[in-house]
Design a protein around this motif. Structure first.
Motif, PDB file in Angstrom:
ATOM      1  N   MET A   1       0.822  -1.191   0.000  1.00 27.54           N
ATOM      2  CA  MET A   1       0.000   0.000   0.000  1.00 27.54           C
ATOM      3  C   MET A   1       0.870   1.260   0.000  1.00 27.54           C
ATOM      4  SD  MET A   1      -2.964   0.919  -0.264  1.00 27.54           S
ATOM      5  CE  MET A   1      -4.547   1.014   0.429  1.00 27.54           C
ATOM      6  N   LYS A   2       2.072   1.166   0.573  1.00 33.76           N
ATOM      7  CA  LYS A   2       2.918   2.353   0.627  1.00 33.76           C
ATOM      8  C   LYS A   2       3.368   2.781  -0.766  1.00 33.76           C
ATOM      9  CE  LYS A   2       7.116  -0.223   1.560  1.00 33.76           C
ATOM     10  NZ  LYS A   2       8.235  -0.425   2.427  1.00 33.76           N
ATOM     11  N   TYR A   3       3.467   1.829  -1.719  1.00 34.05           N
ATOM     12  CA  TYR A   3       3.858   2.196  -3.077  1.00 34.05           C
ATOM     13  C   TYR A   3       2.753   2.974  -3.774  1.00 34.05           C
ATOM     14  CZ  TYR A   3       7.609  -1.126  -2.304  1.00 34.05           C
ATOM     15  OH  TYR A   3       8.684  -1.776  -1.801  1.00 34.05           O
ATOM     16  N   VAL A   4       1.515   2.613  -3.519  1.00 34.79           N
ATOM     17  CA  VAL A   4       0.393   3.326  -4.124  1.00 34.79           C
ATOM     18  C   VAL A   4       0.312   4.741  -3.554  1.00 34.79           C
ATOM     19  CG1 VAL A   4      -2.102   3.326  -4.434  1.00 34.79           C
ATOM     20  CG2 VAL A   4      -0.855   1.180  -4.533  1.00 34.79           C
ATOM     21  N   ILE A   5       0.501   4.885  -2.271  1.00 36.40           N
ATOM     22  CA  ILE A   5       0.501   6.214  -1.655  1.00 36.40           C
ATOM     23  C   ILE A   5       1.665   7.037  -2.191  1.00 36.40           C
ATOM     24  CG2 ILE A   5       0.797   7.450   0.530  1.00 36.40           C
ATOM     25  CD1 ILE A   5      -0.721   5.102   1.857  1.00 36.40           C
ATOM     26  N   GLY A   6       2.824   6.405  -2.346  1.00 34.93           N
ATOM     27  CA  GLY A   6       3.980   7.098  -2.910  1.00 34.93           C
ATOM     28  C   GLY A   6       3.716   7.587  -4.318  1.00 34.93           C
ATOM     29  N   MET A   7       2.996   6.783  -5.107  1.00 33.35           N
ATOM     30  CA  MET A   7       2.664   7.172  -6.466  1.00 33.35           C
ATOM     31  C   MET A   7       1.765   8.407  -6.469  1.00 33.35           C
ATOM     32  SD  MET A   7       0.981   4.893  -9.508  1.00 33.35           S
ATOM     33  CE  MET A   7      -0.550   4.671  -8.628  1.00 33.35           C
ATOM     34  N   PHE A   8       0.790   8.452  -5.591  1.00 34.71           N
ATOM     35  CA  PHE A   8      -0.088   9.617  -5.530  1.00 34.71           C
ATOM     36  C   PHE A   8       0.643  10.850  -5.015  1.00 34.71           C
ATOM     37  CE2 PHE A   8      -3.565   6.418  -5.507  1.00 34.71           C
ATOM     38  CZ  PHE A   8      -4.161   6.850  -6.674  1.00 34.71           C
ATOM     39  N   VAL A   9       1.589  10.672  -4.111  1.00 38.54           N
ATOM     40  CA  VAL A   9       2.388  11.804  -3.631  1.00 38.54           C
ATOM     41  C   VAL A   9       3.221  12.375  -4.767  1.00 38.54           C
ATOM     42  CG1 VAL A   9       4.320  12.406  -2.115  1.00 38.54           C
ATOM     43  CG2 VAL A   9       2.416  11.070  -1.224  1.00 38.54           C
ATOM     44  N   VAL A  10       3.789  11.514  -5.582  1.00 41.56           N
ATOM     45  CA  VAL A  10       4.583  11.966  -6.725  1.00 41.56           C
ATOM     46  C   VAL A  10       3.698  12.717  -7.710  1.00 41.56           C
ATOM     47  CG1 VAL A  10       5.857  11.150  -8.747  1.00 41.56           C
ATOM     48  CG2 VAL A  10       6.381  10.230  -6.498  1.00 41.56           C
ATOM     49  N   MET A  11       2.511  12.217  -7.967  1.00 37.81           N
ATOM     50  CA  MET A  11       1.588  12.897  -8.883  1.00 37.81           C
ATOM     51  C   MET A  11       1.190  14.278  -8.338  1.00 37.81           C
ATOM     52  SD  MET A  11       1.051  10.933 -11.441  1.00 37.81           S
ATOM     53  CE  MET A  11       0.783   9.285 -12.005  1.00 37.81           C
ATOM     54  N   ALA A  12       0.937  14.355  -7.049  1.00 36.80           N
ATOM     55  CA  ALA A  12       0.594  15.648  -6.442  1.00 36.80           C
ATOM     56  C   ALA A  12       1.763  16.618  -6.532  1.00 36.80           C
ATOM     57  CB  ALA A  12       0.174  15.454  -4.996  1.00 36.80           C
ATOM     58  N   ALA A  13       2.984  16.116  -6.344  1.00 36.96           N
ATOM     59  CA  ALA A  13       4.165  16.970  -6.459  1.00 36.96           C
ATOM     60  C   ALA A  13       4.317  17.505  -7.878  1.00 36.96           C
ATOM     61  CB  ALA A  13       5.414  16.204  -6.039  1.00 36.96           C
ATOM     62  N   MET A  14       3.975  16.697  -8.878  1.00 37.59           N
ATOM     63  CA  MET A  14       4.039  17.155 -10.265  1.00 37.59           C
ATOM     64  C   MET A  14       3.071  18.311 -10.505  1.00 37.59           C
ATOM     65  SD  MET A  14       4.335  13.475 -12.153  1.00 37.59           S
ATOM     66  CE  MET A  14       4.232  14.072 -13.818  1.00 37.59           C
ATOM     67  N   VAL A  15       1.884  18.194  -9.974  1.00 37.50           N
ATOM     68  CA  VAL A  15       0.890  19.257 -10.138  1.00 37.50           C
ATOM     69  C   VAL A  15       1.334  20.519  -9.401  1.00 37.50           C
ATOM     70  CG1 VAL A  15      -1.481  19.928  -9.599  1.00 37.50           C
ATOM     71  CG2 VAL A  15      -1.011  17.670 -10.531  1.00 37.50           C
ATOM     72  N   ILE A  16       1.869  20.365  -8.208  1.00 39.78           N
ATOM     73  CA  ILE A  16       2.318  21.523  -7.427  1.00 39.78           C
ATOM     74  C   ILE A  16       3.459  22.245  -8.144  1.00 39.78           C
ATOM     75  CG2 ILE A  16       3.501  22.174  -5.292  1.00 39.78           C
ATOM     76  CD1 ILE A  16       1.757  20.024  -3.899  1.00 39.78           C
ATOM     77  N   ILE A  17       4.398  21.487  -8.713  1.00 42.77           N
ATOM     78  CA  ILE A  17       5.505  22.115  -9.446  1.00 42.77           C
ATOM     79  C   ILE A  17       4.976  22.882 -10.652  1.00 42.77           C
ATOM     80  CG2 ILE A  17       7.486  21.599 -10.937  1.00 42.77           C
ATOM     81  CD1 ILE A  17       8.247  19.428  -8.940  1.00 42.77           C
ATOM     82  N   THR A  18       4.041  22.298 -11.374  1.00 45.48           N
ATOM     83  CA  THR A  18       3.481  22.972 -12.546  1.00 45.48           C
ATOM     84  C   THR A  18       2.759  24.257 -12.149  1.00 45.48           C
ATOM     85  OG1 THR A  18       3.222  20.847 -13.652  1.00 45.48           O
ATOM     86  CG2 THR A  18       1.947  22.697 -14.520  1.00 45.48           C
ATOM     87  N   LEU A  19       1.921  24.168 -11.140  1.00 43.00           N
ATOM     88  CA  LEU A  19       1.173  25.355 -10.718  1.00 43.00           C
ATOM     89  C   LEU A  19       2.089  26.428 -10.138  1.00 43.00           C
ATOM     90  CD1 LEU A  19      -1.988  23.716  -9.130  1.00 43.00           C
ATOM     91  CD2 LEU A  19      -1.785  24.866 -11.340  1.00 43.00           C
TER      92      LEU A  19
END
Length: 58
Positions: A1-19
């Protein structure tokens, strides 16, 4: 489950960097942001592969 959470954290970081690049820096650091997003995409791909391997093993 920690890998799935890590994947969503990475996706959120991508959006934050773009914004952040668009609204705070007005696109001045677009190249740096693009490289950071590419690296985060690769990290997200690794998390996805680990999650698939981990979840299919159960």
């Amino acid at each position: 489950m920690k890998y799935v959470i890590g994947m969503f954290v990475v996706m959120a970081a991508m959006v934050i960097i773009t914004l952040t690049n668009e609204y705070i820096f007005h696109g001045d650091y677009g190249a740096i942001a693009s490289w950071a997003i590419v690296l985060l995409f690769l990290l997200g791909g690794i998390c996805f592969a680990n999650a698939r391997y981990y979840l299919s093993g159960k």
